[in-house]
Design an enzyme around this catalytic site. Sequence first.
Site, mmCIF file in Angstrom:
data_model
loop_
_atom_site.group_PDB
_atom_site.id
_atom_site.type_symbol
_atom_site.label_atom_id
_atom_site.label_comp_id
_atom_site.label_asym_id
_atom_site.label_seq_id
_atom_site.Cartn_x
_atom_site.Cartn_y
_atom_site.Cartn_z
ATOM 1 N N ILE A 79 0.869 -1.168 0.000
ATOM 2 C CA ILE A 79 0.000 0.000 0.000
ATOM 3 C C ILE A 79 0.909 1.221 0.000
ATOM 4 O O ILE A 79 2.071 1.151 0.396
ATOM 5 C CB ILE A 79 -0.982 0.033 1.194
ATOM 6 N N ASP A 80 0.385 2.347 -0.485
ATOM 7 C CA ASP A 80 1.202 3.547 -0.635
ATOM 8 C C ASP A 80 1.852 3.951 0.688
ATOM 9 O O ASP A 80 1.298 3.728 1.769
ATOM 10 C CB ASP A 80 0.350 4.716 -1.140
ATOM 11 N N LYS A 81 2.990 4.594 0.588
ATOM 12 C CA LYS A 81 3.726 5.046 1.758
ATOM 13 C C LYS A 81 2.840 5.854 2.703
ATOM 14 O O LYS A 81 2.866 5.646 3.921
ATOM 15 C CB LYS A 81 4.928 5.893 1.321
ATOM 16 N N THR A 83 -0.449 5.941 2.873
ATOM 17 C CA THR A 83 -1.704 5.287 3.244
ATOM 18 C C THR A 83 -1.449 4.432 4.467
ATOM 19 O O THR A 83 -0.433 3.739 4.548
ATOM 20 C CB THR A 83 -2.229 4.398 2.100
ATOM 21 N N ARG A 179 -7.082 6.352 -5.403
ATOM 22 C CA ARG A 179 -6.824 7.790 -5.474
ATOM 23 C C ARG A 179 -7.227 8.357 -6.837
ATOM 24 O O ARG A 179 -7.887 9.407 -6.917
ATOM 25 C CB ARG A 179 -5.355 8.060 -5.190
#
Length: 268
Positions: A79-81, A83, A179
């Site tokens: 998962i994104d940094k 998030t 997003r």
Amino acid sequence: MRAIHRARSGPFYININIRMTTLDILYEDDNLIAVCKPSGLLVTPDRWNPSIPTIQDMLREYLRRKDGGHPNIRVVHRIDKDTSGVTVLAKNVQTQSFLSKQFEKGEVSKTYLALVKGVVKKDDGIINFSLMESPKKPGTMIISQKGKKSISVYKVMERFQNCTFLEVNPLTGRTHQVRVHLLGIGHPLLFDPIYSDSNPLYLSDLKKDYKKKEEKEKPLLNRLSLHAFRLSFLEPAESKTLVLEAQLPDDLARTLKYIRKFQPLTQA
């Protein structure tokens, strides 16, 4: 197949770069470990700066202290940094392969919670925009007919004066999918420096009669308003459905509390 929930293992504290960082371990067995990843922490090493701490680093240290093993803990998904939320890693190559195949085939149920700009009118909907990497800005994604099929399902949880709290289920696993899909329907994340707004949210933005104090006001929210709330998948040992949940972290929960208090949606 019945869903199984395991008791939380609790927080694990580790000193990384002279800063005490907490990992909330949601679940652990002989094959895998799941944590609630804090916003701002990478899952895997940065390609340009491998010295930046990661979830992998922290869990290697945790397992070394715990039982002296698992130096090669393996990533199953990312998962994104910025998030926060449920992140799963495997303790062996067999588990990594077993779980990775479920992610690749879209067999993992993923649920995100998002605070987005504007009032979403439809109670629920399906977003079906193909996505591809931007040729102008590598590392970012754009909507394009040339892209890969990407589908997300959303449901409105709460509406406020200027924003909406959503539950989003990505049925595919493209980079930055949630997003960009939310941006595509005109309701980007409340805070997203790449696809939306890089201005932090302050209490003074919500409270009309806010009285400024002498010291500088601290932001309520200055990271992605996106949280990986739930993952559901087959675990390898008994092929039972494992459901893992990570409650909203303090910053998002506090932001929601103040938005509910000062920006409720008034009915005409």
